[in-house]
Scaffold this motif. Structure first.
Motif, PDB file in Angstrom:
ATOM      1  N   VAL A 374       5.660  28.929 165.704  1.00 48.64           N
ATOM      2  CA  VAL A 374       4.593  28.542 164.772  1.00 48.64           C
ATOM      3  C   VAL A 374       4.938  29.012 163.357  1.00 48.64           C
ATOM      4  O   VAL A 374       4.776  28.281 162.386  1.00 48.64           O
ATOM      5  N   ALA A 375       5.456  30.238 163.253  1.00 46.77           N
ATOM      6  CA  ALA A 375       5.789  30.786 161.927  1.00 46.77           C
ATOM      7  C   ALA A 375       6.945  30.006 161.314  1.00 46.77           C
ATOM      8  O   ALA A 375       6.910  29.644 160.134  1.00 46.77           O
ATOM      9  N   ALA A 376       7.951  29.694 162.121  1.00 43.66           N
ATOM     10  CA  ALA A 376       9.124  28.982 161.601  1.00 43.66           C
ATOM     11  C   ALA A 376       8.716  27.646 160.999  1.00 43.66           C
ATOM     12  O   ALA A 376       9.247  27.220 159.967  1.00 43.66           O
ATOM     13  N   LYS A 390       6.776  35.618 149.120  1.00 44.88           N
ATOM     14  CA  LYS A 390       6.974  36.970 148.594  1.00 44.88           C
ATOM     15  C   LYS A 390       6.788  38.037 149.665  1.00 44.88           C
ATOM     16  O   LYS A 390       7.357  39.119 149.582  1.00 44.88           O
ATOM     17  N   ALA A 391       5.932  37.761 150.628  1.00 45.76           N
ATOM     18  CA  ALA A 391       5.713  38.713 151.725  1.00 45.76           C
ATOM     19  C   ALA A 391       5.094  37.967 152.893  1.00 45.76           C
ATOM     20  O   ALA A 391       4.463  36.922 152.708  1.00 45.76           O
ATOM     21  N   ILE A 392       5.310  38.516 154.083  1.00 48.88           N
ATOM     22  CA  ILE A 392       4.787  37.876 155.299  1.00 48.88           C
ATOM     23  C   ILE A 392       4.174  38.966 156.174  1.00 48.88           C
ATOM     24  O   ILE A 392       4.744  40.054 156.286  1.00 48.88           O
ATOM     25  N   THR A 393       3.031  38.689 156.780  1.00 47.86           N
ATOM     26  CA  THR A 393       2.570  39.562 157.863  1.00 47.86           C
ATOM     27  C   THR A 393       2.089  38.670 159.001  1.00 47.86           C
ATOM     28  O   THR A 393       1.618  37.547 158.769  1.00 47.86           O
ATOM     29  N   THR A 394       2.212  39.164 160.210  1.00 40.96           N
ATOM     30  CA  THR A 394       1.763  38.357 161.346  1.00 40.96           C
ATOM     31  C   THR A 394       0.948  39.223 162.295  1.00 40.96           C
ATOM     32  O   THR A 394       1.079  40.437 162.315  1.00 40.96           O
ATOM     33  N   LYS A 398      -2.476  35.085 163.863  1.00 36.87           N
ATOM     34  CA  LYS A 398      -2.415  34.634 162.467  1.00 36.87           C
ATOM     35  C   LYS A 398      -1.067  34.949 161.814  1.00 36.87           C
ATOM     36  O   LYS A 398      -0.358  35.866 162.220  1.00 36.87           O
ATOM     37  N   ILE A 399      -0.720  34.132 160.810  1.00 36.69           N
ATOM     38  CA  ILE A 399       0.440  34.403 159.969  1.00 36.69           C
ATOM     39  C   ILE A 399      -0.074  34.364 158.534  1.00 36.69           C
ATOM     40  O   ILE A 399      -0.743  33.397 158.153  1.00 36.69           O
ATOM     41  N   SER A 400       0.201  35.402 157.762  1.00 35.58           N
ATOM     42  CA  SER A 400      -0.209  35.399 156.351  1.00 35.58           C
ATOM     43  C   SER A 400       1.031  35.414 155.481  1.00 35.58           C
ATOM     44  O   SER A 400       1.980  36.146 155.741  1.00 35.58           O
ATOM     45  N   ILE A 401       0.984  34.597 154.426  1.00 35.80           N
ATOM     46  CA  ILE A 401       2.136  34.434 153.541  1.00 35.80           C
ATOM     47  C   ILE A 401       1.673  34.609 152.093  1.00 35.80           C
ATOM     48  O   ILE A 401       0.698  33.982 151.681  1.00 35.80           O
TER      49      ILE A 401
END
Ligand code: ADP
Ligand code: ASP
Ligand code: MG
Length: 424
Positions: A374-376, A390-394, A398-401
């Motif tokens: 899903v993230a890819a 600039k940054a990613i958290t998962t 959820k995936i936040s970008i």
């Protein structure tokens, strides 16, 4: 016969005509024989105006800063809801409905002492229930309560949603209807993406993520309360004709139901896209890579009530130094830099850099738990549009970008379409 809590937001009570329209929605439920309590917000724009006054008075009075007493902030900003509760009670009475307004302190809705962002601790629903049984409609001022200091408190922006769900739990309502200017929860903010689709149902966990990642259609705390107290909560529109067919449907009113995931039969992998504007990124360069360094940074920030979000750490090649990057709301950036400056020696960094005006876009869906890739998909779609990450958290769902501000709308639309969420 059922017991229903109906909440109307700012745009739904924006002027006297809209308040009259709200009264018609209430009348529909009263005429159907239901017991009704209503929760109202301030008229649209009113709370912003009141907040602006509070922020500016210290300067007008001669101070060179805008620090003010949070108890007096609450005394001022709670007044918007007082006005609408009285006006709606009068509009209902004019239609022949027995109605009475209630301020938070009159019920009382007890909160903690965190003025400006108080949490509801307890609601005595006894008198409200007694009167509802007698056929009286309680019109409650949302957003406000009574602190342990016996002073008016407010629940944080968007807090009338929380008032409504908390009251619904306290009076054991069969349903809590959150009326707003959209006819439900959409796959993303319909103001940004007209192709967004209305969801028939959304799981509590997903709604929690959507709300906390920027979808302001419901205040986060209201979703938490609905989940914990199993309040059947619908998001629906006050702008539809109050007497249109189906509007009074008891089990399936038009709108979006927030519910347990087990109630959702066809679970998609991705349910929605949210975005939060005004994020700031702060980087501490060349920190010593030793135990306790994170505590030294984030401890003082937490003590200053600064909400730190995405955290990324890079270790240098030789392993002796590290960079720490994290985000805070733009409004807190200055304060965060000050706190970091005061603790520079204890933390032991070389330089601090910051950048404001960033945006966090998030992809949310319970189905992600059981799907890879899903993230890819998100990274590929954003890259194709030339949007730099600039940054990613998962997390599990959820995936936040983090991206540059000007790309916000393009990123939301790109993610919305790459997961097939656009309406056909
Ligand atoms: P109210 O004044 O009724 O509380 P809000 O402005 O707080 O209304 O919330 C409603 C707004 O939330 C909508 O007008 C819409 O622009 C925004 N919104 C953001 N994300 C979503 C979403 N996923 N679904 C529906 N509305 C959303
Ligand atoms: N009037 C308050 C606000 O604007 C509370 C609410 O509308 O829910 O934040
Ligand atoms: Mg709101």
């Amino acid at each position: 016969m059922a017991r229903i809590v109906m909440k109307f937001g700012g745009t739904s009570v924006a002027d006297l005509d809209r308040i009259k329209n709200v009264a018609r929605h209430v009348k529909r439920e009263v005429d159907a024989g239901h017991e009704v309590a209503v929760v109202v917000s301030a008229m649209s724009g009113k709370t912003n105006e009141l907040v602006g006054w509070v922020q500016n008075i210290p300067k007008v009075a001669g101070a060179n800063h805008s620090i003010y007493d949070a108890r007096e902030y609450d005394a001022v900003v709670a007044s918007g809801e007082q006005v609408t509760s009285g006006l709606l009670a009068i509009a209902l009475q004019a239609m022949g409905i027995n109605a009475r307004s209630w301020q938070g302190w009159q019920i009382p809705i007890r909160t903690d002492n965190a003025h400006g962002a108080a949490r509801i601790l307890d609601i005595d629903g006894g008198e409200m229930v007694r009167r509802m049984k007698e056929g009286q409609v309680a019109v409650v001022a949302g957003f406000q309560g009574l602190g342990p200091d016996n002073r008016v408190s407010t629940l944080g922006r968007g807090g009338s949603d929380t008032s409504a769900v908390a009251i619904a739990a306290a009076v054991k309502a069969d349903r809590c209807d959150i009326y707003t200017d959209v006819d439900g929860v959409y796959t993303t903010d319909p103001r940004i993406e007209p192709k967004a689709r209305r969801l028939k149902k959304i799981a509590f966990e997903e709604m929690l993520e959507m709300a906390s990642l920027g979808a302001k259609v419901l205040q986060v705390r209201s979703v938490e309360l609905a989940m914990v107290f199993k309040v059947r909560t619908f998001v629906r529109s006050s702008f539809e004709d109050p007497d249109a067919p189906g509007m009074g449907d008891l089990l399936n009113p038009p709108g979006t139901l927030i519910c347990d995931e087990e109630e959702i039969v066809e679970q998609e992998v991705v349910t929605g896209i949210a975005y939060a504007k005004d994020e700031a990124q702060i980087s501490l360069r060349r920190l010593d890579d030793r135990p306790g360094v994170s505590a030294a940074i984030f401890g003082p920030l937490a003590e200053s009530h600064i909400n730190v979000d995405m955290i990324v750490q890079n270790i240098s090649e030789d392993g002796s130094k590290t960079d720490m990057t994290f985000t805070v709301p733009s409004g807190d950036a200055e304060k965060a830099l000050r706190v970091l400056g005061e603790n520079k020696e204890k933390i032991g960094y070389d330089v601090v850099q910051s950048e404001s005006g960033l945006v966090k876009v998030s992809v949310i869906g319970i189905g992600m738990r059981s799907h890879a890739g899903v993230a890819a998909t998100a990274f590929r779609a954003l890259a194709e549009k030339g949007i730099n990450i600039k940054a990613i958290t998962t997390s599990e769902i959820k995936i936040s970008i983090l991206i540059d501000g000007p790309y916000a709308e393009l990123a939301v639309r790109t993610l919305h379409s790459c997961y097939g969420l656009d309406k056909s």
